[in-house]
Scaffold this motif. Sequence first.
Motif, PDB file in Angstrom:
ATOM      1  N   ALA A  52    -103.283  24.638  45.976  1.00 33.26           N
ATOM      2  CA  ALA A  52    -102.918  23.728  47.063  1.00 33.26           C
ATOM      3  C   ALA A  52    -103.525  22.345  46.834  1.00 33.26           C
ATOM      4  N   GLU A  53    -104.796  22.312  46.444  1.00 35.45           N
ATOM      5  CA  GLU A  53    -105.466  21.028  46.299  1.00 35.45           C
ATOM      6  C   GLU A  53    -104.942  20.296  45.061  1.00 35.45           C
TER       7      GLU A  53
ATOM      8  N   LEU B 137    -101.867  20.541  43.940  1.00 39.57           N
ATOM      9  CA  LEU B 137    -100.537  20.001  44.203  1.00 39.57           C
ATOM     10  C   LEU B 137    -100.603  18.713  45.012  1.00 39.57           C
ATOM     11  N   SER B 138    -101.545  18.653  45.934  1.00 41.86           N
ATOM     12  CA  SER B 138    -101.692  17.420  46.704  1.00 41.86           C
ATOM     13  C   SER B 138    -102.018  16.263  45.768  1.00 41.86           C
ATOM     14  N   LEU B 139    -102.897  16.519  44.810  1.00 41.38           N
ATOM     15  CA  LEU B 139    -103.305  15.467  43.886  1.00 41.38           C
ATOM     16  C   LEU B 139    -102.152  15.073  42.959  1.00 41.38           C
TER      17      LEU B 139
ATOM     18  N   GLU C 118     -98.750  15.701  43.287  1.00 38.74           N
ATOM     19  CA  GLU C 118     -97.390  15.665  43.819  1.00 38.74           C
ATOM     20  C   GLU C 118     -96.558  14.539  43.224  1.00 38.74           C
TER      21      GLU C 118
ATOM     22  N   HIS D 272     -96.633  13.296  40.475  1.00 38.42           N
ATOM     23  CA  HIS D 272     -96.377  13.455  39.039  1.00 38.42           C
ATOM     24  C   HIS D 272     -95.631  14.743  38.732  1.00 38.42           C
TER      25      HIS D 272
ATOM     26  N   VAL E  70     -97.523  28.237  47.379  1.00 34.80           N
ATOM     27  CA  VAL E  70     -98.612  28.471  48.324  1.00 34.80           C
ATOM     28  C   VAL E  70     -98.280  27.701  49.603  1.00 34.80           C
ATOM     29  N   SER E  71     -98.172  28.405  50.696  1.00 32.61           N
ATOM     30  CA  SER E  71     -97.879  27.733  51.960  1.00 32.61           C
ATOM     31  C   SER E  71     -99.168  27.216  52.579  1.00 32.61           C
ATOM     32  N   ALA E  72     -98.999  26.303  53.529  1.00 33.74           N
ATOM     33  CA  ALA E  72    -100.177  25.802  54.253  1.00 33.74           C
ATOM     34  C   ALA E  72    -100.928  26.952  54.919  1.00 33.74           C
TER      35      ALA E  72
ATOM     36  N   VAL F  17     -94.449  24.398  56.087  1.00 31.73           N
ATOM     37  CA  VAL F  17     -95.293  23.361  55.489  1.00 31.73           C
ATOM     38  C   VAL F  17     -95.961  23.895  54.223  1.00 31.73           C
ATOM     39  N   PRO F  18     -95.703  23.258  53.072  1.00 34.28           N
ATOM     40  CA  PRO F  18     -96.388  23.688  51.845  1.00 34.28           C
ATOM     41  C   PRO F  18     -97.871  23.316  51.871  1.00 34.28           C
ATOM     42  N   ALA F  19     -98.666  24.108  51.146  1.00 38.30           N
ATOM     43  CA  ALA F  19    -100.113  23.897  51.140  1.00 38.30           C
ATOM     44  C   ALA F  19    -100.485  22.518  50.590  1.00 38.30           C
ATOM     45  N   GLY F  20     -99.769  22.076  49.564  1.00 38.16           N
ATOM     46  CA  GLY F  20    -100.092  20.764  48.996  1.00 38.16           C
ATOM     47  C   GLY F  20     -99.947  19.656  50.021  1.00 38.16           C
TER      48      GLY F  20
ATOM     49  N   VAL G 198    -102.946  19.658  52.304  1.00 39.55           N
ATOM     50  CA  VAL G 198    -104.120  19.005  51.692  1.00 39.55           C
ATOM     51  C   VAL G 198    -103.919  17.487  51.684  1.00 39.55           C
ATOM     52  N   GLN G 199    -102.676  17.062  51.438  1.00 39.01           N
ATOM     53  CA  GLN G 199    -102.408  15.621  51.452  1.00 39.01           C
ATOM     54  C   GLN G 199    -102.722  15.011  52.820  1.00 39.01           C
TER      55      GLN G 199
ATOM     56  N   ARG H 186    -106.219  14.239  53.020  1.00 36.56           N
ATOM     57  CA  ARG H 186    -106.612  13.059  52.223  1.00 36.56           C
ATOM     58  C   ARG H 186    -106.248  11.775  52.967  1.00 36.56           C
TER      59      ARG H 186
END
Lengths: 212, 61, 465
Positions: free
Chosen positions: A57-58, A60-62, A64, A66, A87-89, C345-348, C351-352, C355
Amino acid sequence: MRVGRVRGHLEEEMHPAVAAAYEAAVAELAATGVEIVDVELPTFDLAAAAGWWIIYAEMLSLHEGHAAFIEDRDEMGASLLGAAPFVSAADYLRALRLRPLFQHEVEVALEGCTALLTPAMVALPPVIAPEMFVDVGGREVSWLEAGCRTQVPFNLTGSPALVMPSGLVDGMPVSIQLVGRPRDEASLFTLGAAYQRATTHHLRRPPVPAHA
Amino acid sequence: MPADPAVLVPALLAAADITPSPEEVAIMIAEFPGRAAALDALYAVPEARYEEPDLVYDAVL
Amino acid sequence: MYMTITDAAAALRTGETTSVALTEAVIAVADAHDGELGVFLARYTDTALAAAAKADAELAAGIDLGPLHGIPLGIKDIIATDEGETTAQSLVLDRSWGDMGDAPVVARLRAAGAVITGKTTTMEYAIGTPDPDKPFPIPRNPWSTEHWTGGSSSGTGGGVAAGMFLGGLGTDTGGSIRFPATNCGITGMKQTFGRVPKYGCVPLGYSFDHIGPMARSAQDCAAMLAVLAGHDPRDATSVDRPVDDYLGGLTGSLEGVRIGVDPLLTHSSQNVPELTAVLDAAVAELRAAGAVVSTVELPLYAELKTVTMVGLAAEAYAYHRPDLQSRWFDYGAGTRMAVATGALVPAGDYVQMQRVRRVGKRKVAELFADVDLIVTPTSACGAAPLAKLTFDDIIDALHTPYWNAMGNPAMSVPMGFTTDGLPLGLQIVGRPFEEAAVFAAGHAYQQRTDWHLRAPALVADLLAA
């Protein structure tokens, strides 16, 4: 000092020669005057999965922005990133909520002990190949899964963990891992130094010349 | 081209194993693109590019 | 008997009234109007009268537990109390959850001598809209029973406005204290995240939830927060730092205080035409009290509202998923739809959000280098008609969720009425843990205005008795 050897999931599947080397290392540690007792981390088969959910999850946030360039990454990076969107929230939050439960298991296992003892890795390092698998005794698994099985759970709990060489199998290093209480790195260094005063595994050098 | 909400929303609900009425699923499908756009806007915040998540975590229980 | 906590506390000490008389008076209002207004889920009349008698005996014996001693209060029914079960106004919540007894906030109020009159209505699990198909009261606004109180702390908001208690507890995840406060013409404080412990409260969004005070005036809320604030290790987000003297800072003057105003007119499609004039008049009062007023623009407004609304849905869904799987239709329609958003809601993306939240906190902190307080309308309009309620319209009107993503203290005070006679609220926001400054501004404003003392016509006769 007393050290709790973590029985169960973390050492139940091992490459046979790595397992034998681990037994020898446990005996060496005991010979330094440390009392070894058996302890359990009953639900740590779930800890690695929970750890990976958080990592995915972390990550993918970083990454996304790219994700479109996923082919430019190496196979491992691409497959990790490719897995992340699934991976869902809720999975991520579930993993975060489980985190204190795993921390509590470590706390219970450490009762009366200075540190926990596990193999650092349950297999030998993989042979470099397009598909990298390793023998964990009777079956082959992805090297990443085998390599992280004993380690990711302690990233999840945030515990200090010290890995030290404990011998060679087929010419490749194998190691033990000591896990301590949060912020008690000092005890791990004390135990590790005693082990390395009594053994020479950490002094072995690879046969590659230093200045070839 | 993002995935079709008419495919994605039922798939996500199935994955979650929750079964709203057909009318409710239709509402969720209709509302999905707006929320997806709002979430995409979070990736357009330049300062967030190297920011850490605001999550509380302590190794000490 | 339409008193502030502050005035009632003074009257208890001069012998003008007693706690039993106060409690009997609010019970009479509830007897007359609770059926119509939907304030209570459970009333604790006997234990309330016993607590009132005890308070009277203590005060007579010179035992003074402070400004809440002998004051009738209402508790939102997602917070556990000794008197009875907690329902979260839901068919779903396991009733054994509330067996823990008093949540720390309730224990603190009780230790301060407060009289617990009952458990008040909420939106189911503190989210959604009223569902007439479920066996729970529909909260109606004392200013106009065709209109909603707002939520989710509906019963506490309506009950304070109607005089069924003098103050109470609400909870606020996207605005659920400030929204009923602005709709019902009362004062409600969402203090800094972590300032008040949430143990013993059914969660909605773990990283957005607050329990806080609702009452007629800023001074009343300050007296309540002084009791509610403070660390409790059973809440992982509870903060261990000293509690400021909130009441001591209520001087009535804003001399030299720098206040930034953002009307947020472009961020809602529901502005009532009179909003600007009402807001301008409120700002003029702040200026007359000594404030130095400037215009500001809240950074990342839309993004941070998304963070709160989608983030709380994801967090709520993590809590509710097993029950949503097996008991979908036992949930109210509005609640299940709002929470199930979290399944999409996706996990990414989650996390965003966390941030962007840090970026927002930094930008807001930069804004607070130039001003001491920020004021905005709490909502773009007055209470919505119950016949035309939609969750999306509610969120569109509200300027509260932004501050749940940020965690700053934010209080709504009454600032006037729409041309239809529905209350409007002014939101006053401070730096983290600077509740004292927010209370001071609200108090100074309320020294110069009487919007917070107006009584709805529905109960005016009873209250005057």
